[in-house]
Design a protein around this motif. Structure first.
Motif, PDB file in Angstrom:
ATOM      1  N   HIS A   1     -35.143   2.370  19.409  1.00  0.00           N
ATOM      2  CA  HIS A   1     -33.999   2.668  20.269  1.00  0.00           C
ATOM      3  C   HIS A   1     -33.143   3.771  19.665  1.00  0.00           C
ATOM      4  CE1 HIS A   1     -29.957   2.181  21.985  1.00  0.00           C
ATOM      5  NE2 HIS A   1     -30.573   1.725  23.058  1.00  0.00           N
ATOM      6  N   ARG A   2     -32.861   3.691  18.377  1.00  0.00           N
ATOM      7  CA  ARG A   2     -32.016   4.692  17.721  1.00  0.00           C
ATOM      8  C   ARG A   2     -32.680   6.076  17.724  1.00  0.00           C
ATOM      9  NH1 ARG A   2     -28.375   3.457  13.741  1.00  0.00           N
ATOM     10  NH2 ARG A   2     -28.164   5.733  13.677  1.00  0.00           N
TER      11      ARG A   2
ATOM     12  N   ASP B   1     -32.476   7.501  21.135  1.00  0.00           N
ATOM     13  CA  ASP B   1     -31.089   7.860  21.420  1.00  0.00           C
ATOM     14  C   ASP B   1     -30.708   9.175  20.738  1.00  0.00           C
ATOM     15  OD1 ASP B   1     -28.543   7.055  22.668  1.00  0.00           O
ATOM     16  OD2 ASP B   1     -27.821   6.975  20.604  1.00  0.00           O
TER      17      ASP B   1
ATOM     18  N   ARG C   1     -31.689   9.131  27.737  1.00  0.00           N
ATOM     19  CA  ARG C   1     -31.298   8.237  26.643  1.00  0.00           C
ATOM     20  C   ARG C   1     -31.423   6.786  27.089  1.00  0.00           C
ATOM     21  NH1 ARG C   1     -28.689  10.901  22.490  1.00  0.00           N
ATOM     22  NH2 ARG C   1     -27.948  13.004  22.985  1.00  0.00           N
TER      23      ARG C   1
ATOM     24  N   GLN D   1     -30.616   2.717  27.458  1.00  0.00           N
ATOM     25  CA  GLN D   1     -29.377   1.964  27.645  1.00  0.00           C
ATOM     26  C   GLN D   1     -28.891   1.430  26.299  1.00  0.00           C
ATOM     27  OE1 GLN D   1     -27.598   1.537  30.442  1.00  0.00           O
ATOM     28  NE2 GLN D   1     -29.045   2.807  31.606  1.00  0.00           N
ATOM     29  N   PRO D   2     -27.579   1.439  26.051  1.00  0.00           N
ATOM     30  CA  PRO D   2     -27.064   0.932  24.765  1.00  0.00           C
ATOM     31  C   PRO D   2     -27.464  -0.523  24.541  1.00  0.00           C
ATOM     32  CG  PRO D   2     -25.357   2.102  25.982  1.00  0.00           C
ATOM     33  CD  PRO D   2     -26.499   1.935  26.927  1.00  0.00           C
TER      34      PRO D   2
ATOM     35  N   THR E   1     -26.991  -4.345  23.542  1.00  0.00           N
ATOM     36  CA  THR E   1     -25.870  -5.285  23.646  1.00  0.00           C
ATOM     37  C   THR E   1     -25.517  -5.828  22.261  1.00  0.00           C
ATOM     38  OG1 THR E   1     -27.334  -7.172  23.996  1.00  0.00           O
ATOM     39  CG2 THR E   1     -26.666  -5.915  25.946  1.00  0.00           C
TER      40      THR E   1
END
Length: 590
Positions: free
Chosen positions: A481-482, A485, A574, A576-577, A579
């Motif tokens: 994810h990072r 991003d 990007r 989704q952030p 949680t």
């Protein structure tokens, strides 16, 4: 619809429009009957019959009775479990190589090749010195030893990046490791050790569950095994090499995999290369994934079987290859194949992709071929119980004909195994070159594997195994994810702990690897010939031993270097952030 007995045919050959011609004896003359093959979207209707592949005996029948039977609809599992498993097989979208990167990368290789040939010419006439291997003037009339392209590539291209590889270490390859420093006075021809070492975060080892340790209770038990059994028996399995420890490990491995029986070997590479020839021979067909590991490729070549290749992890292309192979039969004679064996991997170590096993299992049910599944990288690293790709998809391991894996990754040891039906394992035990000529596993290694496996199964009375599996899954999700991003070009499955970051150019790979090492992060550089020439990459292998603090530090270093080298070029949106719950690191019990 009439049933045609294929075994009664005098011969078969390919006809027009995807048909197969069966030459049948009939009185004083021979009758020719067309038999239609299976089509792309099911079975093509035919007036006489359809040809489907049977099981190991090579007959053209879904029930292996040697008959080509009438129309059958493709039997795909319609259960919700199948749909969930199929959804899990969805891979993250891989971006196409930018055309500018293709041009620059090819220019790099062309320039290196031209300069290399100029240097080879100068070396030939002793105009420049070389510390490497060189043809002797006294042997000018002999066949050259160092003039093939492989040797040229190593001297003139690989040597410029040689400092990225074969770095000596002086510690356990755990979450962190000590890399010994060295310098080269002659541009990577030779090295001189400085006597110093540098501590780095280890993002390159296959230590998926963090069992590469040199302290603790498991280490003490391994030491006891070494003192009692010694470091080896110096014998093969078929002679004096079978110990009680090895028999215990094989029973445990069979239980761990959920199959009838298992056999172990002392080398992971040889588990493939020396056992595939015991399974298929001349007259058999092996259908191999385009990007299968070199050990599988070598084993297939040694077997003498015919080979067809399908596009990487593409079940639709696999079905096309199957249909063509079944309808055409063997070359020249067009007789049915003795066996058809499909060979795939669980996790592909250079791509980070996970095999689309549900779709392949649907094809297996339809075409009745054998399936060889190499779980070298997936066993221990995938699934809620660490049982590999079958656990990941919820597929019964007994439905896989040959389960292969290694102990070198998730178990912190060495060697490999093959599991399956008891008859299969006994056949390998008697006919494998590895059991005939290869040494058996040393007892200390066996003890390490047993301890790691019992921990994963939860039979050691602790929750350390399941904790490590959950930690690895969290680390994988967090790092992928990072990186996305940050706009790095990342390929592979979202749940694969092998994470390739695309660099394309060999110069970028070298610069990125050296800059990371200088700042205390160890990564693996991968390029041609291990990857396509325009797809060089940095490969990250995560471990349950990595903490969030380590990963954050490594990601910060990679982000800074990515900015300097203009590597953040992904066109994907990007993600989704995460949680707060997803960001919460699991508690791990070591």
């Amino acid at each position: 619809m009439r049933t045609v007995n294929v075994n009664m045919a005098l011969r078969t050959r390919a006809g027009k429009n995807g048909t197969v011609i069966l030459q049948l004896p009939g009185g004083d003359e021979t009758k020719v009957k067309p038999v239609h093959s299976a089509g792309k979207n099911g079975v093509v209707n035919g007036r006489v019959g359809v040809v489907l592949n049977g099981s190991a005996n090579g007959h053209c029948s879904p029930v292996s009775n040697g008959h080509a039977v009438g129309h059958h609809s493709a039997e795909k599992p319609a259960t919700s479990a199948y749909e969930r498993a199929k959804k899990l097989s969805h891979q993250a979208p891989n971006e196409k190589t930018p055309i500018l990167m293709v041009i620059i990368t090819l220019y790099n290789y062309i320039a290196l090749t031209v300069i290399g040939y100029i240097k080879e010419y100068l070396r030939k006439f002793r105009l420049i010195k070389t510390p490497g291997a060189l043809e002797s003037i006294k042997m000018k009339d002999f066949v050259p030893l160092f003039q093939d392209f492989d040797s040229f590539y190593i001297r003139n291209i690989y040597r410029k990046l040689r400092d990225l590889f074969e770095n000596p270490i002086c510690s356990v390859p755990g979450a962190e490791l000590e890399i010994m420093e060295r310098t080269s006075p002659d541009f990577n021809w030779t090295y001189v050790m400085t006597g110093r070492s540098k501590k780095s975060i280890n993002l390159g080892s296959y230590n998926y569950l963090g069992f590469a340790e040199n302290s603790g209770s498991r280490n003490e038990m391994v030491e006891k095994a070494a003192r009692y059994y010694g470091n080896g028996v110096c014998s093969t399995r078929q002679e004096l090499g079978t110990t009680d420890k090895i028999m215990e490990l094989e029973r445990l491995t069979a239980s761990f995999l959920g199959v009838e029986s298992a056999i172990t070997f002392s080398m992971g590479f040889a588990t493939n290369s020396l056992n595939i020839p015991a399974l298929v021979t001349e007259g058999c067909l092996v259908i191999s994934d385009k990007l299968n590991h070199s050990s599988l490729v070598l084993g297939i070549r040694l077997s003498g079987a015919s080979v067809k290749v399908f596009e990487h992890n593409d079940p639709e292309d696999l079905e096309k290859v199957l249909q063509d192979a079944i309808s055409s039969g063997r070359p020249r004679t067009h007789q049915p194949w003795k066996k058809i064996l499909v060979v795939v991997e669980g996790i592909y170590s250079m791509e980070g992709s996970i095999v689309c096993l549900p779709q392949i299992m649907a094809l297996k049910k339809k075409y009745k071929f054998y399936l060889y599944l190499d779980e070298a990288h997936s066993i221990g690293a995938l699934g809620s119980r660490g049982r590999g790709v079958t656990d990941f998809y919820g597929i019964d391991p007994k439905d896989i004909d040959i389960l292969m894996g290694t102990f070198t990754k998730s178990f912190g040891a060495c060697g490999g195994y093959i599991g399956g039906r008891r008859e299969l394992v006994e056949h390998i035990r008697k006919h494998s070159h590895s059991t005939t000529y290869g040494n058996s596993l040393p007892a200390p290694i066996v003890q390490q594997i047993i301890l790691a496996m019992t921990a994963i199964m939860g039979e050691d009375g602790t929750s350390t195994g399941i904790s490590r599996i959950r930690q690895l899954a969290w680390n994988t999700k967090y790092v992928r994810h990072r990186l996305r991003d940050m706009k790095f070009i990342v390929i592979g499955h979202d749940q694969s702990p092998v994470i390739p970051v695309m660099m394309y150019m060999p110069t970028r790979v070298g610069a990125f690897n050296r800059m990371c090492r200088a700042r205390g992060v160890g990564t693996v550089a991968v390029g041609f010939p291990a990857t396509p020439i325009i797809e060089a990459r940095i490969r990250i292998c995560l471990s349950a031993a990595h903490t969030k603090e380590m990963l954050d530090k490594a990601l910060e270093v990679m982000s800074d270097i990515g900015e300097d080298l203009l590597l953040k070029q992904s066109h994907q949106p990007r993600p989704q952030p995460l949680t707060e719950e997803e960001l919460r690191e699991p508690t791990i019990q070591w």
